[in-house]
Each structure stands twice: as structure tokens, then as C-alpha cells.
Design a protein around this motif. Structure first.
Motif, PDB file in Angstrom:
ATOM      1  N   ILE A 200      -5.582  -0.308  -0.421  1.00 20.44           N
ATOM      2  CA  ILE A 200      -5.935  -0.832   0.899  1.00 20.44           C
ATOM      3  C   ILE A 200      -7.010  -1.915   0.763  1.00 20.44           C
ATOM      4  CG2 ILE A 200      -7.027  -0.256   3.114  1.00 20.44           C
ATOM      5  CD1 ILE A 200      -5.654   2.503   2.884  1.00 20.44           C
TER       6      ILE A 200
ATOM      7  N   VAL B  98       0.842  -1.203   0.000  1.00 21.45           N
ATOM      8  CA  VAL B  98       0.000   0.000   0.000  1.00 21.45           C
ATOM      9  C   VAL B  98       0.876   1.253   0.000  1.00 21.45           C
ATOM     10  CG1 VAL B  98      -1.712   1.339   1.299  1.00 21.45           C
ATOM     11  CG2 VAL B  98      -1.919  -1.162   1.139  1.00 21.45           C
TER      12      VAL B  98
ATOM     13  N   THR C  74      -5.005   5.086  -3.225  1.00 14.49           N
ATOM     14  CA  THR C  74      -4.657   4.563  -1.895  1.00 14.49           C
ATOM     15  C   THR C  74      -5.765   3.681  -1.339  1.00 14.49           C
ATOM     16  OG1 THR C  74      -3.320   6.538  -1.452  1.00 14.49           O
ATOM     17  CG2 THR C  74      -3.947   5.188   0.447  1.00 14.49           C
ATOM     18  N   ASN C  75      -7.003   4.121  -1.469  1.00 17.72           N
ATOM     19  CA  ASN C  75      -8.126   3.324  -0.968  1.00 17.72           C
ATOM     20  C   ASN C  75      -8.273   2.007  -1.740  1.00 17.72           C
ATOM     21  OD1 ASN C  75      -8.917   5.022   1.096  1.00 17.72           O
ATOM     22  ND2 ASN C  75     -10.379   6.163  -0.145  1.00 17.72           N
TER      23      ASN C  75
ATOM     24  N   LEU D 227      -7.360   2.008   8.402  1.00 21.78           N
ATOM     25  CA  LEU D 227      -6.713   2.798   7.365  1.00 21.78           C
ATOM     26  C   LEU D 227      -7.747   3.209   6.321  1.00 21.78           C
ATOM     27  CD1 LEU D 227      -3.395   0.805   6.769  1.00 21.78           C
ATOM     28  CD2 LEU D 227      -3.696   2.918   8.056  1.00 21.78           C
TER      29      LEU D 227
ATOM     30  N   ASN E 207      -9.691  -3.952   6.556  1.00 23.87           N
ATOM     31  CA  ASN E 207      -8.986  -3.046   7.467  1.00 23.87           C
ATOM     32  C   ASN E 207      -9.751  -1.724   7.544  1.00 23.87           C
ATOM     33  OD1 ASN E 207      -7.135  -1.079   8.570  1.00 23.87           O
ATOM     34  ND2 ASN E 207      -5.502  -2.549   8.225  1.00 23.87           N
TER      35      ASN E 207
END
Length: 298
Positions: free
Chosen positions: A121, A70, A117-118, A131, A128
Motif C-alpha cells: 500500500i 496491492v 500488505t502495508n 487502507l 492512502n
């Protein structure tokens, strides 16, 4: 990393760097895109679409732990920074194009950075909930990235002479700050960094080389002129490591997420320098071959 440096030092450092960027920007820099739409569009496609997929492939090939994977994708989503402008100037790139691309990327990153980024993740760390860049954190990214840039542009509009006088000192300070921030990240997290250095040094080096190469050769493939291709190369190849570190540590609250950016931030200076000298050597080689070709044809 110490809490004071994380909560105060890193955001302030990034703020100074982005403020310096704003001091060099005017609305014309955004309008200048219309004069070189082909170079801009190709560079943005490389930055926003090709690089994340390249990074994703590297992460899978190296089988990185999820949190480092990530972190790599976060780095790939970070736009170019002021350092790219300096390298472009050093190796005779189109600095005006660099400034326009940096301006555009800084705005677009407010959307693409949280999105990439999402997605990373969700893929590498499903389930998760600690985050992720939800709305509130996305707004925080917006403030971190664009507020100091906007302030710098306002200062330039109201006090042009001051902005011109401060341009070079702020550029130098930005590089010094970048080095200090990355050095602080490394020293403060040396144990966890050393434990992961073996698997991060090679992948970050490859990612930097691939970013620089894609940024240069893809535009040249589409007949973008060489100076613009050089500018594109450094803009795409030199990511804003400080931004990635700040997002990882202050917004997402994860030291481990920042490790790829910390390692990359150290290595990119040397890799980009070597790449630039490689381009210069290629130019000289072509210049030496040109007279021979003319003689042969005669």
C-alpha cells in the motif's frame, strides 16, 4: 458483494476452513519441523521471501492499477491452505510436511501478511490513509486466522475420536465452501471482475505456475527429497485465496482488492492439477528410462 455475505458469510466460511485445519493439527506437528528442518526452512524462504519479490516483479511488468497490485501482494502473502494437503496426498507428496508447513505459515502470516500488505500500500498507493493494516486490524487478522485453528486443536485434544471422524467431512466441506465463496465473489462482482479479467487472468496464472515451480525446484536444487519437494510445491503454490478475500473485503473494506484472489482461487485448482500430472508424467518418464540405462551399462 452483498453486505450479508461480506460481513457474515465470508468470515464464517473462513472460520470453518481454519477450524478444519485445527482439527488435523497437534503440537507434534510443530515439533515435527525438527525432523525435517532443511525442507521446512527452504519452503519458508520460498514462501516468505522469494514469492513476494516474484509477485512484485510480475505486478510491475504487467503495470497493474495500484489497487489490483496491492491485491496481488496480499495474495502472495497469504499462507497455504488445506487444499494443498489434498493435492499433496493425490500426487504422493509428504503430507506430514504439508501439515507442519501449514501450521507454521498460519502463525507466521499473522506478522508477514500485514507487513507485506502495508508495504504494498505504501509503494503503490502512497498517502492512502483509508487502507492499511494498523494495530487494531492486525489484531483482527490474528483472530480471523488463529482463533478457529486454536479452537480446532483444542477440540482434537479433548475429543480426539470426534476430530478424527470429522476430519474428512470438514476437508470436503472446506473445498465446497471455498468454491462457493469464490463463486459468490465472482457472481456478485461480475461487472468489475469482467472489466479487469483480461489483466488478471494471465498474471494470476503465471503467479500460480511460478509459485508451484519455485516450491518444487528450489528444494530439489538443495537436494531435498522428492516427496518433500512435492509437498513444498503445493504448499507454496496453492495460496489461501479465501483468507485473502476475507482480509480484503471485511478487514480492509475493498472489493477491488479481493479480485486477484477471486480470479486466482478459480484458476489454481486447474493449474495445480495440471502441474501435479506433469510431475507424475516426469516420474513415469524417468522410470521408463531407468531400465534402458541399466541395459546400456551392461
Amino acid at each position: 458483494m452483498g453486505s450479508a455475505l461480506t460481513t457474515i458469510g465470508l468470515p464464517v466460511a473462513l472460520g470453518i476452513i481454519m477450524f478444519g485445519l485445527g482439527l488435523s493439527l497437534t503440537p507434534r506437528d510443530f515439533g515435527r519441523v525438527a525432523k525435517a528442518p532443511k525442507a521446512v526452512v527452504i519452503a519458508l524462504v520460498c514462501q516468505l521471501l522469494i514469492l513476494p519479490f516474484v509477485c512484485f516483479g510480475l505486478v510491475l511488468a504487467f503495470e497493474l492499477p495500484p489497487v489490483l497490485a496491492v491485491g496481488m501482494l496480499l495474495l502472495s502473502a497469504s499462507p497455504g491452505g488445506t487444499t494443498a494437503n489434498l493435492y499433496s496426498h493425490l500426487f504422493r507428496g509428504d503430507v506430514a510436511l504439508n501439515i507442519s508447513l501449514t501450521a507454521l505459515n498460519s502463525v507466521i502470516a499473522v506478522i508477514t501478511l500485514p507487513l507485506i500488505t502495508n508495504l504494498a500500500i505504501a509503494y503503490f498507493m502512497p498517502g492512502n490513509t483509508s487502507l492499511g493494516l494498523q494495530l487494531a486490524k492486525t489484531v483482527e487478522v490474528f483472530v480471523i486466522v488463529l482463533a478457529p485453528v486454536g479452537l480446532g486443536m483444542l477440540v482434537r485434544r479433548w475429543r480426539t475420536s470426534f476430530a478424527d471422524a470429522m476430519d474428512k467431512p470438514v476437508r470436503i466441506a472446506s473445498i465446497v465452501i471455498l468454491i462457493v465463496v469464490i463463486a459468490g465473489a465472482i457472481v456478485s462482482n461480475k461487472d468489475i471482475l469482467l472489466a479487469n479479467l483480461g489483466q488478471l487472468a494471465l498474471i494470476t496464472t503465471l503467479f500460480c505456475l511460478l509459485s508451484l515451480s519455485i516450491g518444487f525446484f528450489v528444494p530439489r536444487l538443495f537436494r531435498v527429497e522428492r516427496r518433500q519437494a512435492v509437498a513444498s510445491s503445493f504448499e507454496i503454490g496453492i495460496h489461501n485465496a479465501t483468507l485473502a478475500i476475507v482480509i480484503a473485503q471485511t478487514v480492509l473494506g475493498s472489493l477491488e482488492l479481493s479480485l486477484p484472489a477471486a480470479v486466482y482461487g478459480v484458476l489454481m485448482f486447474f493449474i495445480a492439477l495440471a502441474f501435479g500430472f506433469g510431475l507424475r508424467a516426469a516420474d513415469r518418464s524417468r522410470a521408463d528410462d531407468a531400465p534402458e540405462a541399466v541395459t546400456a551399462s551392461a
